[in-house]
Write a protein that holds these residues in place. Structure first.
Motif, mmCIF file in Angstrom:
data_model
loop_
_atom_site.group_PDB
_atom_site.id
_atom_site.type_symbol
_atom_site.label_atom_id
_atom_site.label_comp_id
_atom_site.label_asym_id
_atom_site.label_seq_id
_atom_site.Cartn_x
_atom_site.Cartn_y
_atom_site.Cartn_z
ATOM 1 N N ASP A 232 -34.120 -25.078 -84.928
ATOM 2 C CA ASP A 232 -35.448 -24.688 -84.454
ATOM 3 C C ASP A 232 -35.311 -23.917 -83.140
ATOM 4 O O ASP A 232 -34.470 -24.235 -82.288
ATOM 5 N N ILE A 233 -36.157 -22.913 -82.963
ATOM 6 C CA ILE A 233 -36.175 -22.105 -81.749
ATOM 7 C C ILE A 233 -37.402 -22.522 -80.935
ATOM 8 O O ILE A 233 -38.525 -22.459 -81.435
ATOM 9 N N VAL A 234 -37.174 -22.949 -79.701
ATOM 10 C CA VAL A 234 -38.253 -23.428 -78.848
ATOM 11 C C VAL A 234 -38.547 -22.389 -77.767
ATOM 12 O O VAL A 234 -37.630 -21.908 -77.086
ATOM 13 N N PHE A 235 -39.827 -22.051 -77.623
ATOM 14 C CA PHE A 235 -40.247 -21.063 -76.632
ATOM 15 C C PHE A 235 -41.098 -21.708 -75.545
ATOM 16 O O PHE A 235 -41.949 -22.558 -75.816
ATOM 17 N N TRP A 236 -40.835 -21.295 -74.334
ATOM 18 C CA TRP A 236 -41.697 -21.529 -73.193
ATOM 19 C C TRP A 236 -42.065 -20.158 -72.642
ATOM 20 O O TRP A 236 -41.483 -19.155 -73.052
ATOM 21 N N VAL A 244 -29.970 -27.991 -81.160
ATOM 22 C CA VAL A 244 -28.686 -28.272 -81.809
ATOM 23 C C VAL A 244 -28.744 -29.598 -82.565
ATOM 24 O O VAL A 244 -27.825 -29.924 -83.324
ATOM 25 N N SER A 245 -29.800 -30.352 -82.354
ATOM 26 C CA SER A 245 -30.052 -31.606 -83.073
ATOM 27 C C SER A 245 -31.540 -31.901 -82.934
ATOM 28 O O SER A 245 -32.301 -31.074 -82.401
ATOM 29 N N GLU A 246 -31.958 -33.060 -83.387
ATOM 30 C CA GLU A 246 -33.372 -33.418 -83.256
ATOM 31 C C GLU A 246 -33.778 -33.620 -81.806
ATOM 32 O O GLU A 246 -34.968 -33.560 -81.479
ATOM 33 N N THR A 247 -32.810 -33.854 -80.923
ATOM 34 C CA THR A 247 -33.136 -34.186 -79.531
ATOM 35 C C THR A 247 -32.534 -33.257 -78.490
ATOM 36 O O THR A 247 -33.003 -33.237 -77.344
ATOM 37 N N ASP A 248 -31.502 -32.483 -78.850
ATOM 38 C CA ASP A 248 -30.783 -31.696 -77.848
ATOM 39 C C ASP A 248 -30.956 -30.204 -78.065
ATOM 40 O O ASP A 248 -31.072 -29.725 -79.208
ATOM 41 N N THR A 267 -35.422 -30.571 -70.457
ATOM 42 C CA THR A 267 -35.881 -29.185 -70.321
ATOM 43 C C THR A 267 -37.389 -29.145 -70.200
ATOM 44 O O THR A 267 -37.959 -28.454 -69.342
ATOM 45 N N GLU A 268 -38.068 -29.898 -71.077
ATOM 46 C CA GLU A 268 -39.525 -29.883 -71.088
ATOM 47 C C GLU A 268 -40.101 -30.546 -69.842
ATOM 48 O O GLU A 268 -41.143 -30.112 -69.337
ATOM 49 N N ARG A 269 -39.423 -31.562 -69.342
ATOM 50 C CA ARG A 269 -39.910 -32.210 -68.116
ATOM 51 C C ARG A 269 -39.951 -31.205 -66.971
ATOM 52 O O ARG A 269 -40.935 -31.127 -66.224
ATOM 53 N N ARG A 270 -38.889 -30.423 -66.819
ATOM 54 C CA ARG A 270 -38.873 -29.418 -65.755
ATOM 55 C C ARG A 270 -39.919 -28.338 -65.989
ATOM 56 O O ARG A 270 -40.571 -27.870 -65.051
ATOM 57 N N VAL A 272 -42.785 -28.541 -67.688
ATOM 58 C CA VAL A 272 -44.128 -29.065 -67.448
ATOM 59 C C VAL A 272 -44.385 -29.199 -65.949
ATOM 60 O O VAL A 272 -45.477 -28.893 -65.450
ATOM 61 N N ALA A 273 -43.384 -29.639 -65.202
ATOM 62 C CA ALA A 273 -43.529 -29.766 -63.754
ATOM 63 C C ALA A 273 -43.801 -28.414 -63.094
ATOM 64 O O ALA A 273 -44.433 -28.345 -62.034
ATOM 65 N N SER A 274 -43.342 -27.345 -63.739
ATOM 66 C CA SER A 274 -43.577 -25.988 -63.236
ATOM 67 C C SER A 274 -44.841 -25.371 -63.816
ATOM 68 O O SER A 274 -45.133 -24.195 -63.555
ATOM 69 N N GLY A 275 -45.561 -26.147 -64.629
ATOM 70 C CA GLY A 275 -46.776 -25.636 -65.255
ATOM 71 C C GLY A 275 -46.525 -24.724 -66.428
ATOM 72 O O GLY A 275 -47.379 -23.903 -66.782
ATOM 73 N N LEU A 276 -45.361 -24.879 -67.064
ATOM 74 C CA LEU A 276 -44.971 -23.988 -68.166
ATOM 75 C C LEU A 276 -44.522 -24.804 -69.381
ATOM 76 O O LEU A 276 -43.345 -24.781 -69.760
ATOM 77 N N PRO A 277 -45.432 -25.525 -70.025
ATOM 78 C CA PRO A 277 -45.045 -26.302 -71.202
ATOM 79 C C PRO A 277 -44.650 -25.408 -72.367
ATOM 80 O O PRO A 277 -44.915 -24.195 -72.362
ATOM 81 N N ALA A 278 -43.983 -25.998 -73.364
ATOM 82 C CA ALA A 278 -43.582 -25.240 -74.560
ATOM 83 C C ALA A 278 -44.795 -24.590 -75.205
ATOM 84 O O ALA A 278 -45.891 -25.162 -75.249
ATOM 85 N N THR A 279 -44.596 -23.370 -75.699
ATOM 86 C CA THR A 279 -45.688 -22.610 -76.320
ATOM 87 C C THR A 279 -45.578 -22.526 -77.837
ATOM 88 O O THR A 279 -46.584 -22.370 -78.519
ATOM 89 N N SER A 280 -44.359 -22.602 -78.366
ATOM 90 C CA SER A 280 -44.205 -22.590 -79.822
ATOM 91 C C SER A 280 -42.811 -23.071 -80.202
ATOM 92 O O SER A 280 -41.871 -23.012 -79.404
#
Length: 290
Positions: A232-236, A244-248, A267-270, A272-280
């Protein structure tokens, strides 16, 4: 989401000049046909301005073609035939005529030797996805046009597709972060995605904002809350990584200044702290290798 095709980094147009194929679509003083030139340096930069210290947005690898729309003071302005990226390239790294390439480098990097001999002087390093016009074979080496010799074991036919693009991405773990880079000596987040997918026969654009629009059109947007899986490709906003796995996640990032595998929750914690949660989150279902 805005149409990714109109992103200025892949539209070869300025107020004074634009590519001929854009006539009637953009405003410019003149429209010109490009002159194709081939990269003969191991790697060269596509820059935002015609100067050595200008910001690098993308790279051209050996054998890739640059469509020049203007030549001035030792710089060519135009776009990459590989992914449409627009900018300025030092003409010392380009040549004519353009040789039809047949093979590409499958190793992270390999030498272009002056002779078919591992003890001969190397001309330069070639990185993964660099392209050559193969010639005669001598021993374990293949002639790369008139430029030198490459170890045969580090080459694959141009249409070869690695079976697992995630495994390709994992080979870059530890590679330094470099804005605009797309090789193991330095690359950024979208460069890692583009390079890994190309090795698997999937050609995509560069720049995370452009990739997000393209991927959403070509494949399946799973939604940011859906369970994730390898590939899966995660975008912010301004960033992208590969599960590379379900969690990493693996991503080239400025936090660590390297390509790193880490829990995506971190990755997401940082972010979100910057106001930039995942978008897709995009899953490459039913793709056809290019």
């Amino acid at each position: 989401m805005a149409d990714y095709r109109n992103h200025p980094r892949i539209v070869p147009a300025r107020p004074d000049i634009a590519a001929a194929h854009l006539e009637g679509q953009v405003d410019a003083e003149r429209f010109v046909d490009p002159v194709d030139m081939q990269t003969t340096a191991g790697v060269t930069s596509i820059r935002r301005a015609p100067q050595d210290d200008a910001e690098m947005d993308q790279q051209l690898l050996f054998g890739e073609v640059f469509a020049a729309l203007e030549e001035r003071d030792g710089w060519a302005w135009g776009y990459s035939r590989h992914d449409g990226y627009v900018g300025y390239v030092d003409m010392a790294a380009l040549s004519q005529p353009v040789d039809a390439v047949t093979h590409r480098v499958s190793a992270l990097r390999t030498y272009l030797f002056s002779e078919p001999d591992l003890k001969s002087a190397p001309h330069c390093l070639l990185s993964m996805n660099a392209k050559i016009a193969s010639g005669e074979k001598q021993g374990r080496f293949i002639r790369a046009g008139h430029h030198g010799w490459v170890f045969e074991g580090h080459l694959v036919p141009l249409d070869h597709a690695a079976p697992d693009f995630v495994a390709i991405a994992e080979r870059f773990e530890g590679a330094p972060y470099l804005w605009g880079g797309k090789e193991s000596l330095g690359l950024d987040c979208s460069g890692l995605v583009q390079t890994s997918l190309e090795a698997a026969g999937i050609r995509v654009f560069r720049d995370s904002a452009v990739q997000e629009g393209e991927f959403a059109e070509r494949w399946t947007n799973m939604g940011v809350e859906a369970p994730r899986q390898r590939g899966d490709i995660v975008f912010w906003k301004g960033h992208v990584g590969i599960m590379v796995s379900e969690t990493d996640l693996i991503h080239a990032n400025a936090t660590f200044m390297e390509t790193k595998i880490e829990p995506v929750a971190e990755t997401e914690r940082r972010a979100v702290a910057s106001g930039l949660p995942a978008t897709s989150v995009v899953r490459l279902t039913d793709y056809e290798p290019a």
